[in-house]
Motif scaffolding. Structure first.
Motif, PDB file in Angstrom:
ATOM      1  N   VAL A   1      16.799 -19.417 -38.079  1.00 39.50           N
ATOM      2  CA  VAL A   1      16.714 -21.178 -37.736  1.00 39.50           C
ATOM      3  C   VAL A   1      15.316 -21.627 -38.154  1.00 39.50           C
ATOM      4  CG1 VAL A   1      16.299 -20.997 -35.234  1.00 39.50           C
ATOM      5  CG2 VAL A   1      16.953 -22.944 -36.135  1.00 39.50           C
ATOM      6  N   ARG A   2      14.777 -22.461 -38.741  1.00 37.73           N
ATOM      7  CA  ARG A   2      13.536 -22.508 -38.365  1.00 37.73           C
ATOM      8  C   ARG A   2      13.018 -23.023 -37.687  1.00 37.73           C
ATOM      9  NH1 ARG A   2      11.664 -25.201 -44.243  1.00 37.73           N
ATOM     10  NH2 ARG A   2      11.518 -23.672 -45.702  1.00 37.73           N
ATOM     11  N   VAL A   3      11.340 -22.412 -37.305  1.00 32.67           N
ATOM     12  CA  VAL A   3      10.567 -22.254 -35.635  1.00 32.67           C
ATOM     13  C   VAL A   3       9.689 -23.051 -36.341  1.00 32.67           C
ATOM     14  CG1 VAL A   3      10.218 -21.910 -34.302  1.00 32.67           C
ATOM     15  CG2 VAL A   3      12.045 -20.713 -34.528  1.00 32.67           C
ATOM     16  N   GLU A   4       9.441 -24.641 -36.255  1.00 30.36           N
ATOM     17  CA  GLU A   4       7.522 -25.160 -36.223  1.00 30.36           C
ATOM     18  C   GLU A   4       6.916 -24.052 -34.748  1.00 30.36           C
ATOM     19  OE1 GLU A   4       5.151 -29.016 -34.572  1.00 30.36           O
ATOM     20  OE2 GLU A   4       7.557 -29.114 -35.396  1.00 30.36           O
TER      21      GLU A   4
ATOM     22  N   LEU B   1       4.712 -18.893 -44.466  1.00 33.80           N
ATOM     23  CA  LEU B   1       5.592 -20.014 -43.841  1.00 33.80           C
ATOM     24  C   LEU B   1       5.137 -20.716 -44.933  1.00 33.80           C
ATOM     25  CD1 LEU B   1       1.863 -20.512 -41.350  1.00 33.80           C
ATOM     26  CD2 LEU B   1       3.855 -19.559 -40.803  1.00 33.80           C
ATOM     27  N   ALA B   2       6.873 -21.274 -44.524  1.00 33.89           N
ATOM     28  CA  ALA B   2       7.353 -22.428 -45.295  1.00 33.89           C
ATOM     29  C   ALA B   2       7.017 -23.656 -44.739  1.00 33.89           C
ATOM     30  CB  ALA B   2       8.677 -22.343 -44.698  1.00 33.89           C
ATOM     31  N   THR B   3       7.049 -25.011 -45.332  1.00 35.14           N
ATOM     32  CA  THR B   3       6.284 -26.499 -44.841  1.00 35.14           C
ATOM     33  C   THR B   3       7.336 -27.332 -44.831  1.00 35.14           C
ATOM     34  OG1 THR B   3       5.780 -26.363 -46.936  1.00 35.14           O
ATOM     35  CG2 THR B   3       4.623 -25.324 -46.139  1.00 35.14           C
ATOM     36  N   ASN B   4       6.972 -27.922 -44.455  1.00 35.26           N
ATOM     37  CA  ASN B   4       8.104 -29.571 -44.610  1.00 35.26           C
ATOM     38  C   ASN B   4       6.348 -30.449 -44.607  1.00 35.26           C
ATOM     39  OD1 ASN B   4       9.955 -31.479 -44.426  1.00 35.26           O
ATOM     40  ND2 ASN B   4      10.599 -31.080 -41.969  1.00 35.26           N
ATOM     41  N   PRO B   5       6.802 -30.958 -45.330  1.00 33.85           N
ATOM     42  CA  PRO B   5       7.454 -31.837 -46.489  1.00 33.85           C
ATOM     43  C   PRO B   5       7.135 -30.135 -47.694  1.00 33.85           C
ATOM     44  CG  PRO B   5       5.286 -32.722 -47.393  1.00 33.85           C
ATOM     45  CD  PRO B   5       5.415 -32.218 -45.617  1.00 33.85           C
TER      46      PRO B   5
ATOM     47  N   VAL C   1       8.329 -20.680 -39.753  1.00 34.64           N
ATOM     48  CA  VAL C   1       9.388 -20.027 -39.862  1.00 34.64           C
ATOM     49  C   VAL C   1      10.364 -19.291 -39.966  1.00 34.64           C
ATOM     50  CG1 VAL C   1       6.508 -18.279 -39.387  1.00 34.64           C
ATOM     51  CG2 VAL C   1       8.547 -18.860 -37.901  1.00 34.64           C
ATOM     52  N   GLU C   2      11.399 -18.644 -40.417  1.00 40.53           N
ATOM     53  CA  GLU C   2      12.413 -18.561 -39.551  1.00 40.53           C
ATOM     54  C   GLU C   2      12.576 -17.453 -39.183  1.00 40.53           C
ATOM     55  OE1 GLU C   2      14.560 -17.836 -43.389  1.00 40.53           O
ATOM     56  OE2 GLU C   2      14.831 -19.657 -43.473  1.00 40.53           O
ATOM     57  N   ALA C   3      13.469 -17.132 -38.063  1.00 43.08           N
ATOM     58  CA  ALA C   3      13.568 -17.035 -36.683  1.00 43.08           C
ATOM     59  C   ALA C   3      15.057 -16.301 -36.732  1.00 43.08           C
ATOM     60  CB  ALA C   3      13.045 -17.480 -35.504  1.00 43.08           C
ATOM     61  N   ASP C   4      15.238 -15.666 -35.682  1.00 41.01           N
ATOM     62  CA  ASP C   4      16.736 -15.152 -35.909  1.00 41.01           C
ATOM     63  C   ASP C   4      17.105 -15.370 -34.576  1.00 41.01           C
ATOM     64  OD1 ASP C   4      19.047 -14.096 -34.734  1.00 41.01           O
ATOM     65  OD2 ASP C   4      18.572 -11.693 -35.862  1.00 41.01           O
ATOM     66  N   LEU C   5      18.619 -16.293 -34.762  1.00 42.00           N
ATOM     67  CA  LEU C   5      19.083 -17.078 -33.556  1.00 42.00           C
ATOM     68  C   LEU C   5      18.834 -16.839 -32.387  1.00 42.00           C
ATOM     69  CD1 LEU C   5      21.841 -19.182 -34.639  1.00 42.00           C
ATOM     70  CD2 LEU C   5      19.269 -20.307 -33.976  1.00 42.00           C
ATOM     71  N   GLY C   6      18.547 -15.098 -32.322  1.00 44.05           N
ATOM     72  CA  GLY C   6      19.038 -14.406 -31.299  1.00 44.05           C
ATOM     73  C   GLY C   6      17.406 -13.823 -30.719  1.00 44.05           C
ATOM     74  N   GLU C   7      16.715 -14.093 -31.407  1.00 44.53           N
ATOM     75  CA  GLU C   7      15.360 -13.732 -31.657  1.00 44.53           C
ATOM     76  C   GLU C   7      14.614 -14.083 -30.337  1.00 44.53           C
ATOM     77  OE1 GLU C   7      10.720 -13.127 -33.763  1.00 44.53           O
ATOM     78  OE2 GLU C   7      12.465 -14.188 -34.855  1.00 44.53           O
ATOM     79  N   SER C   8      13.763 -14.173 -29.121  1.00 43.89           N
ATOM     80  CA  SER C   8      13.380 -14.635 -28.427  1.00 43.89           C
ATOM     81  C   SER C   8      11.883 -14.701 -27.999  1.00 43.89           C
ATOM     82  CB  SER C   8      13.899 -14.155 -26.630  1.00 43.89           C
ATOM     83  OG  SER C   8      14.939 -15.008 -26.481  1.00 43.89           O
ATOM     84  N   PRO C   9      11.170 -14.942 -27.739  1.00 48.44           N
ATOM     85  CA  PRO C   9       9.169 -15.246 -27.765  1.00 48.44           C
ATOM     86  C   PRO C   9       9.143 -14.117 -26.758  1.00 48.44           C
ATOM     87  CG  PRO C   9      10.228 -17.526 -27.258  1.00 48.44           C
ATOM     88  CD  PRO C   9      11.089 -16.508 -26.971  1.00 48.44           C
TER      89      PRO C   9
ATOM     90  N   TYR D   1      10.565 -20.574 -24.221  1.00 48.35           N
ATOM     91  CA  TYR D   1      11.773 -20.404 -25.040  1.00 48.35           C
ATOM     92  C   TYR D   1      11.496 -20.863 -26.320  1.00 48.35           C
ATOM     93  CZ  TYR D   1      13.153 -20.107 -20.554  1.00 48.35           C
ATOM     94  OH  TYR D   1      13.497 -18.976 -19.265  1.00 48.35           O
ATOM     95  N   TYR D   2      11.973 -20.831 -27.530  1.00 52.36           N
ATOM     96  CA  TYR D   2      11.459 -21.972 -29.130  1.00 52.36           C
ATOM     97  C   TYR D   2      12.799 -23.072 -28.459  1.00 52.36           C
ATOM     98  CZ  TYR D   2      10.787 -17.092 -31.068  1.00 52.36           C
ATOM     99  OH  TYR D   2       9.658 -16.142 -31.407  1.00 52.36           O
ATOM    100  N   ASP D   3      12.461 -24.285 -29.738  1.00 43.75           N
ATOM    101  CA  ASP D   3      13.166 -25.339 -29.563  1.00 43.75           C
ATOM    102  C   ASP D   3      14.251 -25.553 -29.799  1.00 43.75           C
ATOM    103  OD1 ASP D   3      10.101 -26.187 -29.280  1.00 43.75           O
ATOM    104  OD2 ASP D   3      10.173 -27.322 -31.042  1.00 43.75           O
ATOM    105  N   HIS D   4      14.181 -24.316 -30.160  1.00 44.99           N
ATOM    106  CA  HIS D   4      16.280 -24.552 -30.731  1.00 44.99           C
ATOM    107  C   HIS D   4      16.863 -23.634 -29.460  1.00 44.99           C
ATOM    108  CE1 HIS D   4      15.585 -20.229 -31.889  1.00 44.99           C
ATOM    109  NE2 HIS D   4      16.404 -20.129 -31.712  1.00 44.99           N
ATOM    110  N   GLN D   5      16.597 -22.673 -28.432  1.00 44.94           N
ATOM    111  CA  GLN D   5      17.354 -22.114 -27.814  1.00 44.94           C
ATOM    112  C   GLN D   5      16.969 -23.665 -26.759  1.00 44.94           C
ATOM    113  OE1 GLN D   5      14.378 -19.259 -26.940  1.00 44.94           O
ATOM    114  NE2 GLN D   5      15.952 -17.859 -27.027  1.00 44.94           N
ATOM    115  N   LEU D   6      16.467 -24.598 -26.297  1.00 43.51           N
ATOM    116  CA  LEU D   6      16.640 -25.556 -25.473  1.00 43.51           C
ATOM    117  C   LEU D   6      17.252 -27.134 -24.881  1.00 43.51           C
ATOM    118  CD1 LEU D   6      12.389 -25.105 -24.404  1.00 43.51           C
ATOM    119  CD2 LEU D   6      14.444 -24.398 -22.648  1.00 43.51           C
ATOM    120  N   VAL D   7      17.389 -27.340 -26.940  1.00 45.87           N
ATOM    121  CA  VAL D   7      17.953 -28.513 -27.845  1.00 45.87           C
ATOM    122  C   VAL D   7      19.265 -28.288 -27.379  1.00 45.87           C
ATOM    123  CG1 VAL D   7      18.583 -29.934 -29.997  1.00 45.87           C
ATOM    124  CG2 VAL D   7      16.327 -29.127 -28.952  1.00 45.87           C
TER     125      VAL D   7
END
Length: 177
Positions: free
Chosen positions: A5-8, A41-45, A86-94, A100-106
């Motif tokens: 998952v992409r993590v800002e 690092l990947a970027t947006n845009p 950056v791309e992080a594994d969904l199972g990865e934690s800080p 927590y990563y945002d995707h773990q909380l949303v």
């Protein structure tokens, strides 16, 4: 392995000096890891090939980053507002168990310390003073809850919920008006 998952991890601010260095608003608790020399690092845009960290330094409490290939103020200015991910594994934690990563909380259900269901976490806002949870209430309204231990004493990512201490006005701010 879970899908990545992409993590800002930051957002490019204004240029610093004339040689392509930029300030970065950091949105990770692991800046040494995420902005290590040579990190891609990947970027947006999206920028073709993303950005590669050439060097970093701290100056007056701000992270300054020199990206490979960005050699002047004009190039740095064109990066302003770019989100760094950056791309992080969904199972990865800080590394820190209380982070927590945002995707773990949303998407987590939100309940009060008394067990009342309030809604769910719709977004994590990284504000200058602290992180804030945007909670979408059951009635569709949104309330902002500072993401601090006193107000959010329990986070259970595996159980899919977090607990909020419902201080007066926190979940119903219109009652204070």
């Amino acid at each position: 392995m879970a899908d990545p998952v992409r993590v800002e991890v930051g957002r490019v601010g204004r240029p610093h000096g004339i040689h392509g260095e930029v300030s970065v608003t950091v949105s990770t608790d692991e800046p040494a890891r995420r902005f290590a020399d040579g990190t891609a690092l990947a970027t947006n845009p999206p920028l073709p090939g993303g950005l590669t960290v050439q060097s970093t330094r701290w100056h007056s409490g701000r992270l300054l980053v020199q990206f490979a290939g960005v050699t002047d103020r004009g190039g740095a200015e064109r990066l302003r507002g770019t989100t760094l991910v950056v791309e992080a594994d969904l199972g990865e934690s800080p590394e820190d168990p209380e982070e927590y990563y945002d995707h773990q909380l949303v998407g987590l259900a939100v309940r009060t310390t008394g067990g009342q269901r309030i809604g769910h976490v719709a977004e994590v806002l990284h504000l200058p003073g602290q992180d804030v949870l945007a909670v979408r209430r059951e009635d569709g309204r949104e309330v902002l809850v500072p993401f601090v231990t006193d107000l959010v004493p329990e986070v259970d990512t595996l159980g899919g919920e977090l607990v909020v201490d419902p201080r007066p006005g926190l979940l119903d701010p219109e009652t204070l008006a």
